[in-house]
Design a protein around this motif. Structure first.
Motif, PDB file in Angstrom:
ATOM      1  N   THR A 245       3.727  15.464   9.324  1.00 32.18           N
ATOM      2  CA  THR A 245       2.903  14.822   8.482  1.00 32.18           C
ATOM      3  C   THR A 245       2.542  13.767   7.850  1.00 32.18           C
ATOM      4  O   THR A 245       2.342  12.528   9.576  1.00 32.18           O
ATOM      5  N   ASP A 246       1.530  13.767   6.624  1.00 33.19           N
ATOM      6  CA  ASP A 246       0.053  12.662   6.689  1.00 33.19           C
ATOM      7  C   ASP A 246       0.015  12.449   5.825  1.00 33.19           C
ATOM      8  O   ASP A 246      -0.054  14.186   4.708  1.00 33.19           O
ATOM      9  N   GLN A 247      -1.498  11.795   4.945  1.00 34.46           N
ATOM     10  CA  GLN A 247      -1.162  11.542   3.714  1.00 34.46           C
ATOM     11  C   GLN A 247      -3.242  11.765   3.889  1.00 34.46           C
ATOM     12  O   GLN A 247      -3.849  12.284   2.680  1.00 34.46           O
ATOM     13  N   ASP A 248      -3.129  11.490   4.961  1.00 38.93           N
ATOM     14  CA  ASP A 248      -5.225  11.832   4.942  1.00 38.93           C
ATOM     15  C   ASP A 248      -5.170  13.215   5.336  1.00 38.93           C
ATOM     16  O   ASP A 248      -5.143  13.946   5.903  1.00 38.93           O
ATOM     17  N   LYS A 272       1.678  17.772   3.872  1.00 34.43           N
ATOM     18  CA  LYS A 272       0.849  16.443   3.441  1.00 34.43           C
ATOM     19  C   LYS A 272       2.580  15.445   2.365  1.00 34.43           C
ATOM     20  O   LYS A 272       2.657  16.143   1.891  1.00 34.43           O
ATOM     21  N   ASN A 274       4.198  11.811   2.014  1.00 35.95           N
ATOM     22  CA  ASN A 274       4.490   9.761   2.560  1.00 35.95           C
ATOM     23  C   ASN A 274       5.781   9.433   3.241  1.00 35.95           C
ATOM     24  O   ASN A 274       6.319   9.958   3.131  1.00 35.95           O
ATOM     25  N   LEU A 275       5.037   9.564   4.804  1.00 37.06           N
ATOM     26  CA  LEU A 275       5.432   9.699   5.474  1.00 37.06           C
ATOM     27  C   LEU A 275       6.995  11.130   5.642  1.00 37.06           C
ATOM     28  O   LEU A 275       6.218  11.659   6.125  1.00 37.06           O
ATOM     29  N   ASP A 305      -2.953  -1.494   9.592  1.00 37.54           N
ATOM     30  CA  ASP A 305      -1.586  -1.638   8.938  1.00 37.54           C
ATOM     31  C   ASP A 305      -1.543  -2.869   7.682  1.00 37.54           C
ATOM     32  O   ASP A 305      -0.368  -3.584   8.311  1.00 37.54           O
ATOM     33  N   ARG A 309       3.007  -2.333   6.218  1.00 44.65           N
ATOM     34  CA  ARG A 309       3.588  -1.284   4.801  1.00 44.65           C
ATOM     35  C   ARG A 309       4.181   0.019   5.521  1.00 44.65           C
ATOM     36  O   ARG A 309       5.220   0.363   5.398  1.00 44.65           O
ATOM     37  N   MET A 310       3.395   0.418   6.808  1.00 40.93           N
ATOM     38  CA  MET A 310       3.611   1.973   7.427  1.00 40.93           C
ATOM     39  C   MET A 310       5.090   1.544   8.185  1.00 40.93           C
ATOM     40  O   MET A 310       5.941   2.397   7.700  1.00 40.93           O
ATOM     41  N   GLY A 313       7.968   1.028   5.884  1.00 39.14           N
ATOM     42  CA  GLY A 313       8.114   2.651   5.000  1.00 39.14           C
ATOM     43  C   GLY A 313       9.136   3.592   5.920  1.00 39.14           C
ATOM     44  O   GLY A 313      10.235   3.821   5.510  1.00 39.14           O
TER      45      GLY A 313
END
Length: 396
Positions: A245-248, A272, A274-275, A305, A309-310, A313
């Motif tokens: 997974t990734d958001q970028d 895709k 968020n975490l 980071d 946050r990452m 999370g």
């Protein structure tokens, strides 16, 4: 990344403008002068230090040489740094009595000022990413890969442009990460996606014992997939299903490209998210950015980071996504601890608060060049750095 903003300049008696492009989100320069092969390095350095950008109209290769000359002037060692370079004991002497965090902040400020000065030499690219300068290379495909279709001419710093060209070469060449029998496994990083050139964290994932629950539920999650390198390692180790997974968007495209190159698209799914993706897994790995500080550009998100946050999370959500007797692998350097950006006690507290227990830990010393560079401002921290794979489980 700054897009669709306009930079303006005077050329002759005519007012001109074009799109401004900056991966570092730098605003368009207010003062721009036309520069060519008659400009000396000392004059260029003075312009850059004063905040005046130079739009290059001369020979492209001469522009590259001018940029190298600017690098030499920016990096010209001060009397203090010459003393530091004489030995590690000098480094210790220089930083004695200084707050470690202050040293780190001054280092980042120095790097930012250096980038600002070196970013003052500008190049105009046409709408098809070509450059209308003498001896200009064919960079159309490199820029297309990095920027996509733009539709009109744009201005970009030569320093950034050379980074795009270098990234394109790495993308074509690839990075060797491991051997699978007689076959060499290579990862092809895209522009803007962190390249897996620091092999110690790959070595950790290659050698750590896999959770026994994977024998019955062979599924793993790779959180923050990046190039996809750790997903590939897990697949090579026999994990039947990996979800990365990734958001970028660049990372997602890069990871998918690598899966297709290696014929692993059915074994490794890129999503895709968020975490965490939906569902649970017997193994969940995460190699978050190691330093809790604010990135100054989109390219620094793999390193910094903000407020951890990452990391927080990942730890907070890990328990709810692990299968019974599953493991979470947190791959983290302790560089932040040596820089006093985060303490070991804070990390252990976050793990405990997330309902997790430490099942084991494997350490490795980095081997990259900066570990041995005694003239580096952060040498005192890099020389002590250890990268760890933390094996985490849910508390019973």
């Amino acid at each position: 990344m700054t897009l669709n903003t306009t930079i303006r300049w005077e050329e002759g008696e005519q007012s001109c403008e074009a799109l401004w492009h900056s991966e570092n989100s730098i605003a368009p320069h207010k003062r721009v002068v036309i520069a060519d092969d008659t400009l000396t390095a000392d004059e260029a350095y003075r312009f850059a230090c004063e905040g005046t950008a130079m739009l290059w109209k001369g020979d492209f290769q001469n522009a590259r040489q001018l940029l190298q000359a600017l690098v030499r002037r920016v990096d010209r060692p001060s009397k203090k740094s010459k003393r530091v370079a004489k030995g590690a004991e000098k480094v210790v002497g220089e930083i004695a009595g200084q707050a470690t965090l202050d040293i780190f902040n001054r280092h980042r400020l120095t790097q930012s000022q250096r980038a600002r000065i070196l970013g003052m030499l500008l190049i105009q690219c046409n709408s098809d990413h070509s450059i209308s300068l003498r001896r200009a290379p064919d960079i159309a495909q490199a820029c297309l890969d990095a920027y996509g279709n733009v539709g009109e001419a744009y201005i970009v710093s030569l320093r950034e442009l050379l980074g795009v060209i270098s990234a394109h070469e790495w993308r074509n060449k690839g990075v060797s990460i491991l051997a699978n029998g007689d076959k060499e496994i290579r990862i092809h990083p895209h522009y803007g996606v962190f390249s897996p050139i620091r092999g110690e964290y790959i070595e950790l994932v290659c050698n750590a014992p896999l959770p026994t629950c994977l024998q019955t539920d062979s599924i793993a999650f790779d959180i923050g997939v990046g190039t996809g390198v750790l997903s590939v390692v897990l697949a090579m180790r026999g994990v039947q299903k990996v979800i990365g997974t990734d958001q970028d968007e660049r990372a997602l495209a890069c990871a998918q490209d690598n899966m297709e190159r290696l014929g692993l698209s059915t074994q490794i799914e890129i999503v895709k998210a968020n975490l965490f993706p939906q569902g649970k897994a017997g193994l969940i790995i995460c190699n978050p950015p190691w330093l809790p500080a604010r990135p100054s550009s989109s390219l620094e998100h793999a390193i910094y980071d903000p407020e951890s946050r990452m990391l927080k999370g990942f730890l907070a959500g890990l328990k709810d996504h692990l299968l019974s007797d599953g493991e979470g692998w947190l791959i983290l350097s302790d560089l932040a601890e040596h820089l006093e950006l985060r303490t070991r006690a804070e990390l252990l507290e976050w793990i405990d608060q997330a309902g997790l227990m430490i099942f084991g830990r494997v350490d490795i010393k980095p081997k990259h060049n900066k570990v041995f560079d005694q003239s580096d401002t952060l040498y005192f921290a890099r020389a002590a750095e250890v990268t760890s794979l933390w094996r985490l489980k849910s508390k019973q």
